[in-house]
Design an enzyme around this catalytic site. Sequence first.
Site, PDB file in Angstrom:
ATOM      1  N   HIS A   1       0.757  -1.201  -0.021  1.00 48.80           N
ATOM      2  CA  HIS A   1      -0.141  -0.088  -0.098  1.00 48.80           C
ATOM      3  C   HIS A   1       0.884   1.175   0.054  1.00 48.80           C
ATOM      4  CE1 HIS A   1      -3.382  -2.482   1.443  1.00 48.80           C
ATOM      5  NE2 HIS A   1      -2.427  -3.103   2.233  1.00 48.80           N
TER       6      HIS A   1
ATOM      7  N   SER B   1      16.611  21.565 -14.005  1.00 51.48           N
ATOM      8  CA  SER B   1      16.040  22.737 -14.502  1.00 51.48           C
ATOM      9  C   SER B   1      16.727  23.990 -13.957  1.00 51.48           C
ATOM     10  CB  SER B   1      14.760  22.765 -13.582  1.00 51.48           C
ATOM     11  OG  SER B   1      14.135  24.050 -13.359  1.00 51.48           O
TER      12      SER B   1
ATOM     13  N   LYS C   1      16.328  20.519  -8.732  1.00 51.50           N
ATOM     14  CA  LYS C   1      15.742  19.386  -8.880  1.00 51.50           C
ATOM     15  C   LYS C   1      16.650  18.662  -9.843  1.00 51.50           C
ATOM     16  CE  LYS C   1      11.737  19.614 -10.919  1.00 51.50           C
ATOM     17  NZ  LYS C   1      10.398  19.573 -11.108  1.00 51.50           N
TER      18      LYS C   1
ATOM     19  N   GLU D   1      10.542   8.146 -16.701  1.00 48.52           N
ATOM     20  CA  GLU D   1       9.105   8.650 -16.860  1.00 48.52           C
ATOM     21  C   GLU D   1       8.926   8.354 -18.569  1.00 48.52           C
ATOM     22  OE1 GLU D   1       8.289  12.369 -14.209  1.00 48.52           O
ATOM     23  OE2 GLU D   1       9.810  12.800 -15.710  1.00 48.52           O
TER      24      GLU D   1
END
Length: 330
Positions: A157, A278, A284, A291
Amino acid sequence: MSNKMWGGRFTERPDEIMEDINVSIDVDRHLYAQDIAASKAHAAMLAAQGIITAGDAKNIGKGLDTILSEITKGSFEFKRALEDIHMNVESRLSELIGPAAGRLHTARSRNDQVATDFRLFVRDTIDDIDASLAAYQQALATRALEFAGTVMPGFTHLQTAQPVTFGHHLLAYVEMAGRDRGRFLDARKRLNESPLGAAALAGTSFPIDRHATAEALGFERPMANSLDAVSDRDFVLETLSAAAICAVHLSRFAEEIVIWTSPLVGLIKLSDKFTTGSSIMPQKRNPDAAELVRAKTGRVIGALNGLLIVMKGLPLAYQKDMQEDKQGAM
Ligand code: ARG
């Protein structure tokens, strides 16, 4: 003036719009190597059976070799007006060797030709995928060994549940990849039969030798039923199913990498080589590679869906709808 492709009752050229939706060369040009290999096997068989002369077969073989080298060199001119790879190759062959080129198509139709090419292509693709998955397993196993003693939280979970090791976690993906390979190889076994000789749908009265062409192309045997041979694409569906399941595994792994690299979780740091940043938010480290794997795997699943929907309403035998079968598989 009759149509240059079918002659006979046709007096007009196809409309421009018809030509536009009818062409498949942009996709099926990728079948060139398989198309040429299958044509060479077919020509040799025709000569061995005394259907064409040995001289014609020799010229056809030489011409096809020239075309293969033109395509690999990039000097071959693919023509949209010639619709697909089969007619592009045949038309170039007739420029190279004259009327003998036409004899190559004896006892054959584009229907058994494309089914053969596509089976060979999918078989080659499975072999490439198998090698890639083996390398992927090897890379995971190497990392697993390195991190055999590295404790990390195991989750259920997405709540921390019990301690496991990173090595143990990685080996879970090795197992999945092993079953993926099994599914691809299983599909390979079933697809490895030759459609050649089915011709348009009902075979041919020429005394061809289907076993000879099957053997020359590395197929186990000729397909038993000519209607089945030209009309089913279950071999693509099976391979895409294996690919879709494999894609789900890769996507889950990619998703985990995204979670692990999030500063909120902070379990791993991805190498700079697979991370983007970035300028406006210098803190970042974006896991773009993971992705993109997660996104691209969606297209694989889409390809399976797409072909299932193309195929599901088609009566036997060949229907032009089936030309769209290659889109998602290439
Ligand atoms: N380009 C066609 C395809 O990929 C080849 C078969 C054409 N056959 C036909 N009967 N029109 O499906």
